[in-house]
Design a protein around this motif. Structure first.
Motif, PDB file in Angstrom:
ATOM      1  N   ARG A   1       0.741  -0.887  -0.041  1.00 35.38           N
ATOM      2  CA  ARG A   1       0.382   0.101   0.124  1.00 35.38           C
ATOM      3  C   ARG A   1       0.821   1.395  -0.335  1.00 35.38           C
ATOM      4  N   SER A   5      -1.540   7.523   1.364  1.00 28.10           N
ATOM      5  CA  SER A   5      -2.404   7.582  -0.003  1.00 28.10           C
ATOM      6  C   SER A   5      -4.269   7.828   1.070  1.00 28.10           C
ATOM      7  N   PRO A   7      -7.855   7.114   0.258  1.00 24.26           N
ATOM      8  CA  PRO A   7      -9.070   6.838  -0.372  1.00 24.26           C
ATOM      9  C   PRO A   7     -10.016   7.647   0.485  1.00 24.26           C
ATOM     10  N   LYS A   8     -11.493   7.524  -0.586  1.00 25.75           N
ATOM     11  CA  LYS A   8     -12.272   8.181   0.058  1.00 25.75           C
ATOM     12  C   LYS A   8     -13.306   7.496  -0.206  1.00 25.75           C
ATOM     13  N   SER A  20     -18.471  13.564   1.952  1.00 22.99           N
ATOM     14  CA  SER A  20     -17.264  12.343   1.691  1.00 22.99           C
ATOM     15  C   SER A  20     -15.875  12.641   2.462  1.00 22.99           C
ATOM     16  N   ASP A  22     -11.637  12.216   3.706  1.00 22.94           N
ATOM     17  CA  ASP A  22     -10.535  11.696   2.645  1.00 22.94           C
ATOM     18  C   ASP A  22      -9.823  10.572   4.548  1.00 22.94           C
ATOM     19  N   SER A  25      -5.798   5.748   4.426  1.00 21.97           N
ATOM     20  CA  SER A  25      -5.492   3.925   3.695  1.00 21.97           C
ATOM     21  C   SER A  25      -5.752   2.757   5.078  1.00 21.97           C
ATOM     22  N   THR A  95      -9.270   0.463   2.041  1.00 21.25           N
ATOM     23  CA  THR A  95      -8.003   0.399   1.545  1.00 21.25           C
ATOM     24  C   THR A  95      -8.062   0.888  -0.035  1.00 21.25           C
ATOM     25  N   ASP A  96      -6.326   1.593  -0.195  1.00 22.32           N
ATOM     26  CA  ASP A  96      -7.018   2.039  -2.076  1.00 22.32           C
ATOM     27  C   ASP A  96      -7.856   2.010  -3.056  1.00 22.32           C
ATOM     28  N   GLU A  97      -7.568   0.531  -3.305  1.00 23.76           N
ATOM     29  CA  GLU A  97      -9.061  -0.064  -3.872  1.00 23.76           C
ATOM     30  C   GLU A  97     -10.435   0.061  -3.485  1.00 23.76           C
ATOM     31  N   ASP A  99     -11.102   2.952  -2.736  1.00 24.53           N
ATOM     32  CA  ASP A  99     -11.406   4.533  -2.895  1.00 24.53           C
ATOM     33  C   ASP A  99     -12.911   4.581  -3.481  1.00 24.53           C
ATOM     34  N   GLY A 100     -13.602   5.693  -2.609  1.00 21.25           N
ATOM     35  CA  GLY A 100     -15.534   5.965  -2.970  1.00 21.25           C
ATOM     36  C   GLY A 100     -16.574   5.153  -2.655  1.00 21.25           C
TER      37      GLY A 100
END
Ligand code: FES
Length: 107
Positions: A1, A5, A7-8, A20, A22, A25, A95-97, A99-100
């Motif tokens: 990772r 970073s 992610p949202k 939303s 931030d 991660s 996690t970054d995966e 994100d959103g």
């Protein structure tokens, strides 16, 4: 990772307001609930004993999460408004995966 970073996490609260955040991660929804003072009590602090961290994961994201453990299933059975995408917020790691990722607070 990737270190640092952000992610949202998109949170829909009990009144339908969408915000939303931030997040770091690796944080769980429980961590975010504490940091951002979300209306999600998380009474047991993540030991899968209370189910007050109940969230409903947006359909588009539900399959992308790590599967539920048996303990998580058992604790979710305590919830009233159980949905097929119900999860314990303390067990969802962002996690970054993811994100959103979008979740609806139930509590
Ligand atoms: Fe208690 Fe998640 S914080 S089950």
């Amino acid at each position: 990772r990737v270190e640092g970073s952000m992610p949202k996490l998109i949170v829909v609260d009990q009144d339908g307001n969408e915000t939303s955040y931030d997040v770091k991660s690796g944080q769980t929804i429980l961590d975010v609930a504490y940091d951002e003072d979300l209306n999600l009590p998380c009474e047991c602090g993540g030991s899968m004993a209370c189910a007050t961290c109940h969230v409903i994961v947006d359909e588009a994201w539900a399959a992308k999460l790590a599967p539920k453990s048996e303990d998580e299933e058992d604790t979710l059975d305590l919830c009233f408004e159980l949905d097929k995408n119900s999860r314990l917020g303390c067990q969802i790691e962002i996690t970054d995966e993811l994100d959103g990722l979008k979740v609806k607070l139930v509590g």
